[in-house]
Design a protein around this motif. Structure first.
Motif: not given
Lengths: 99, 214
Positions: A18-19, A22-23, A25-27, A29-30, A37-39, B14, B17-18, B20-22, B106, B110
């Motif tokens: 899911l993580g 989710s990531s 969807m908004v980026n 590419s990762i 580190t994110l998860l 969700i 995560m969205m 945190r990642s963006s 962290t 980026r």
């Protein structure tokens, strides 16, 4: 009730998958390290979940060389994004139906 | 946990995560509070400096500064501003690092890069523009223009960090524009914008996101 649960995608049951989705969807590419580190998961754990998502056709893997090291990054496919959106809709339905 | 709670929990995951990642979400409200306090202290120091200059007959009328304002006065102002800026950034980094550590995130990912680039382009443009204004002797416009460009920079950067920052940005823009109309009250507007607004915004963010958790 049964059909609502059917729409809840089994591929998104794990928190890690899911993580990842989710990531993505908004980026655009990762890369692997950022996801890790994110998860906050181990290499092996993340790798196995990612290959499961890849097998489903939800994401594509890109490998490129940065110096001598390979850098692996991931992008969600159209199919994967659609599956994720359907999953969100199913969650929404489920919550609404139980009000 | 029933199905509804499970679904809600998943949606919360969700969303988190969205974000945190963006976005860069470790920005601490306390950095805003301290930046505001330093701005007010810096302005007070500058005001006292002006007063001593006036008392010694060095500057005639502070409200309508003559075009031939001395280099000393300018240098002092720029130095004063630089010290405020450095202290604010220093404490900002300190509080933000502390918050990131507590949240287990962290700091230098980026998203910080995106944030800094989008923040610095309007800021650098504004800084150069203000130097140009100074070179034309348009001192009255400098303070409101720093507010205006700072507001634009915040608005631009808000996409990459906590969303509430855009309201701080819009407030600074409005304040800057009003300040351009009431030339001569530059110091007052500057103190409200960089001092009071920072403290209010920082305290609001601190109590909203950080205070409860720790």
């Amino acid at each position: 009730m049964k059909h609502l649960i059917d729409n809840i995608n089994k591929s998104f049951e794990s928190r890690v998958r899911l993580g990842v989705m989710s990531s993505l969807m908004v980026n655009e590419s990762i890369d692997f390290l950022t996801l890790k580190t994110l998860l906050d998961v181990t290499d092996g754990n993340l790798a196995s979940h990612i290959s499961a998502l890849e097998a489903e056709g939800f994401l594509i893997v890109k490998k490129e060389f940065v110096g001598k090291k390979t850098k692996t990054s991931y992008t969600a496919t159209k199919f994967g994004k659609q599956a994720f959106m359907n999953h969100l809709k199913a969650l929404e339905q489920l919550i609404k139906s139980q009000k | 946990m029933n199905e509804k709670e499970q679904s809600l929990q998943q949606l919360r995951d969700i969303k988190m995560m969205m974000e945190r990642s963006s976005r860069f979400i470790s920005l601490s409200g306390l950095s805003g509070v301290f930046a505001g306090i330093f701005a007010l202290i810096g302005a007070a120091v500058f005001y006292m400096y002006l007063n001593t200059q006036m008392a010694s007959g060095y500057l005639s009328i502070a409200e309508s500064l003559p075009a031939e304002v001395s280099i000393d006065y300018l240098t002092f102002g720029i130095l004063d501003a630089a010290v405020i800026l450095l202290l604010s950034i220093g404490f900002g980094i300190y509080f933000t690092t502390r918050k990131a550590k507590r949240d287990g995130l962290t700091i230098w990912d980026r998203n910080v890069g995106h944030l800094l680039i989008h923040l610095s382009i309007p800021l650098i443009a504004g800084g150069l523009f203000c130097l140009i204004l100074l070179s034309y002797g348009l001192f009255g416009l400098v303070a409101p223009c720093t507010l205006l460009f700072y507001g634009l920079a915040l608005l631009n950067a808000s996409k990459y960090t906590l969303d509430e920052i855009k309201w701080l940005g819009i407030s600074e823009i409005v304040l800057g524009l009003v300040g351009c109309i009431y030339i001569g009250y530059g110091m007052t507007f500057w103190c409200i914008g960089f001092g009071v607004l920072h403290i209010v915004y920082g305290a609001f963010m601190y109590f909203r996101y950080e205070h409860k958790q720790h």
